[in-house]
Design an enzyme around this catalytic site. Structure first.
Site: not given
Ligand code: ADP
Ligand code: ZN
Ligand code: MG
Length: 628
Positions: A221, A439, A442, A515
């Site tokens: 998101t 790993e 592999h 595997d």
């Molecule tokens: P998803 O949609 O993949 O379930 P979100 O985007 O809703 O995850 O992530 C929830 C919160 O976690 C974000 O609002 C942010 O604060 C934090 N977060 C998640 N992934 C990251 C990232 N890669 N870098 C920085 N913050 C992150």
């Molecule tokens: Zn394996």
């Molecule tokens: Mg999400």
């Protein structure tokens, strides 16, 4: 985030009408008593007395009330003191004699006059009750809306929330870390949105749909918002699960409306979160009768995605899911979500970057080494790390410290891990070591026997649903035909993990189950499908791909074979797998030092790839007993 004003006139109109109606009702109900315009009430007997006493001029007989006017009182000089006499009212009783009495006294009488403002009143009495109903209804709808725009009367209006460029809290790629590949892919989308002419001038079609795939909390998101922030375009966000609670038909209407709004604001990004909630494979619901609402919504989505390229509007649809395998294949066809971007749990370097982002927001003790914290948190997703930093800050605040120390982080990790253990795997040090050797096993066998492709990456960051670690082999070219020795290479490589566990730990864990399954399947196919066994000859012992009535593959059923043949097939399969196992053991034995060296490196870094990996694997030597 500021919410951009939507066309709200319906809402305004509704509230104006509601207020008007309420005020009208109040005035009508309360005004008479408040302002005393009601004439004084007298007992019926007094009324009769006054009639008999010739004091009454006129009488209006209503259903629930009799109003009458007294004769004007005479002043001192015999003149009329007032033009009109006092008006009184009384409650009628069942009195059939009344008209006769009034006639006898010569009193003017009539039925009660109709109410004033009659046409207006009648009109309102018809209009107001439905309005009140509508008001209450839209109030509840609005509450579901979480205050999003498009409330009252706009029942089918999209619940999509709109975020626009220029917000002070604008999200950019700088706010996302540890998912570099996904960022690279999305910056291409950003480029499309910023300079569509550049692509259209060359006749290139702008992609319509990009599907972000990855476990929960990895920042899907966030990435979508950041893409909109980078491109500086409006961002429509709607969640798939919101559609599911709707009445039949409303979901489809909402999709239509969403895209209508989006097209008006193009270029823009439409983000459909939790796509799997609407995009579940239609076949999977087959016998249960499916879910009509979901299906209609899905169909509408497909129609919209097919439709808007014709309109020439630059609308890019991003969607997120953590269960891509459940999606309807129709969604993944070209021209729809044909691009898929993996948003995976971050590796060590990624976790460090994410920790740095969130550590900026708290008061960190100078002693804290974020690297140590990153090392201790394999398997954490971005959301877990954000949560971890917050937990640590809460602990520090509870202890009335001035800054957050590493000890706080250590305790916070324990708390978060305890919560995570149910959800995902966080490996103990012992397990991590086993996974590392597995790993590398592999990878080394794969390097000597490259039939499965070139080893491109080794990782012990837990990913996906089953793998604790993984070794990625990239095919050197697109292959449609594999020969026997390549298949044997693949089987040996698959057994390399287990062989390493045997050699190093002298014991076997359950981690190799997948595997073994795959190796055995391959060996069986070699014998029964491809006719590669010298003993059994070029016969197909299975009956080819067959589908059940739902169109799902059911595996290949065996041809009718004699017991002897069945036994020989089993022996041959076993022979092939065993041979691969022995080859793997021989290779790892021969390269024991290298195995240790790489395993140590990977325990430190969690991921090895690129040049570093090539250097390691360049040192691998094939033992004399293994034909390469
Ligand atoms: P998803 O949609 O993949 O379930 P979100 O985007 O809703 O995850 O992530 C929830 C919160 O976690 C974000 O609002 C942010 O604060 C934090 N977060 C998640 N992934 C990251 C990232 N890669 N870098 C920085 N913050 C992150
Ligand atoms: Zn394996
Ligand atoms: Mg999400």
């Amino acid at each position: 985030m500021a919410i951009k004003p939507q066309p709200q006139w319906q809402r305004r109109l509704a509230s104006v009408l509601l207020w008007g109606a309420t005020i009208y009702l109040l005035v009508n109900l309360l005004a008479p008593t408040l302002f005393g315009s009601q004439p004084p009430q007298v007992p019926y007997s007094l009324f009769i007395d006054q009639v008999e006493g010739d004091k009454v001029v006129s009488v209006y007989v209503g259903q629930n009330e009799i109003r009458y006017q007294l004769k004007p009182e005479l002043g001192d000089e015999g003149k009329e003191k007032a033009a009109d006499g006092q008006i009184l009212r009384t409650t009628p009783i069942f009195d059939l004699e009344l008209p006769k009495r009034l006639e006898a006294k010569g009193i003017e009488f009539a039925a009660a006059p109709p109410a004033k403002n009659s046409w207006f009143g009648t009109l309102l009495s018809w209009v107001i009750p439905p309005l009140i109903f509508v008001g209450i209804w839209s109030f509840f709808l609005n509450r579901n809306n979480n205050g999003a725009p498009g409330g009252a009367l706009a029942f089918t209006k999209s619940k999509a929330k709109v975020y626009v460029e220029g917000d002070s809290t604008k999200v950019t790629f700088d706010d996302v870390a540890g998912v570099e590949e996904a960022k690279t892919e999305l910056s291409e989308v950003v480029d499309f949105l910023k300079f569509p002419q550049r692509y259209t001038a060359l006749g290139a079609k702008i992609p319509k749909g990009v599907l972000l795939v990855g476990p929960p909390g990895t920042g899907k998101t966030l990435l979508a918002k950041a893409a909109a922030g980078e491109a500086g375009v409006p961002f429509f966000i709607i969640s798939g699960s919101e559609f599911v609670e709707l009445f039949v038909g409303a979901g489809a209407a909402r999709v239509r409306d969403l895209f209508e709004q989006a097209k008006k604001q193009a270029p823009c990004i439409v983000f459909i979160d939790e796509l799997d909630a609407i995009g579940k494979s239609r076949a999977s619901g087959g016998l249960m009768g499916g879910n009509d609402e979901r299906e209609q919504t899905l169909n509408q989505l497909l129609t919209e995605m097919d439709g808007f390229s014709a309109a020439g509007a630059t609308v890019i649809v991003l969607a997120a899911t953590n269960r891509p395998e459940t999606l309807d294949p129709a969604l993944l066809r070209p021209g729809r979500f044909d691009r898929q971007v993996l948003v995976d749990r971050p590796d060590l370097a990624g976790r460090l970057k994410i920790l740095e982002i969130y550590a900026k927001k708290i008061k960190l003790d100078n002693e804290v080494e974020l690297k140590n914290i990153a090392t201790r948190t394999p398997g954490f997703a971005g959301a877990d790390l954000a949560n971890l930093v917050n937990e640590a800050a809460l602990l520090a605040a509870r202890n009335k410290q001035n800054s957050v120390t590493e000890a706080d982080f250590r305790e916070a990790i324990e708390r978060v891990v305890a919560g995570l253990e149910k959800k995902s795997r966080v490996l103990s040090d012992k397990e991590k070591k086993i996974v590392a050797y597995h790993e590398v096993g592999h990878a080394l066998v794969g390097a000597v026997m490259p039939g499965g492709g070139q080893v491109a990456k080794i990782s012990i960051v837990p990913r996906g649903m089953a793998a604790l670690g993984y070794t990625l082999q990239m095919p050197t070219e697109d292959r449609f035909l594999l020969n026997e020795s390549e298949l044997r290479d693949q089987i040996a490589t698959l057994l390399g993990g287990r062989a390493a566990e045997e050699i190093v730990f002298d014991s076997i864990t359950t981690g190799a189950a997948n595997d073994l399954q795959r190796a055995t399947d391959l060996a069986e196919q070699m014998v029964t499908t491809y006719g590669m066994s010298k003993v059994l000859g070029p016969l197909a012992y299975d009956k080819g791909q067959q589908n059940n009535f739902l169109g799902q593959g059911m595996g290949n059923p065996r041809r009718m074979v004699s017991d002897d043949t069945a036994k020989e097939i089993d022996l041959e399969v076993k022979e092939i797998v065993e041979q691969g196992h022995n080859q793997a053991l021989a290779i790892l034995d021969h390269n024991r030092d290298l195995l240790e060296a790489i395993a140590e490196k990977i325990l430190e870094k969690e991921v090895i790839e690129g040049e570093e990996l090539n250097q390691f694997l360049g040192q691998v030597q094939a033992p004399a007993t293994v034909a390469v």
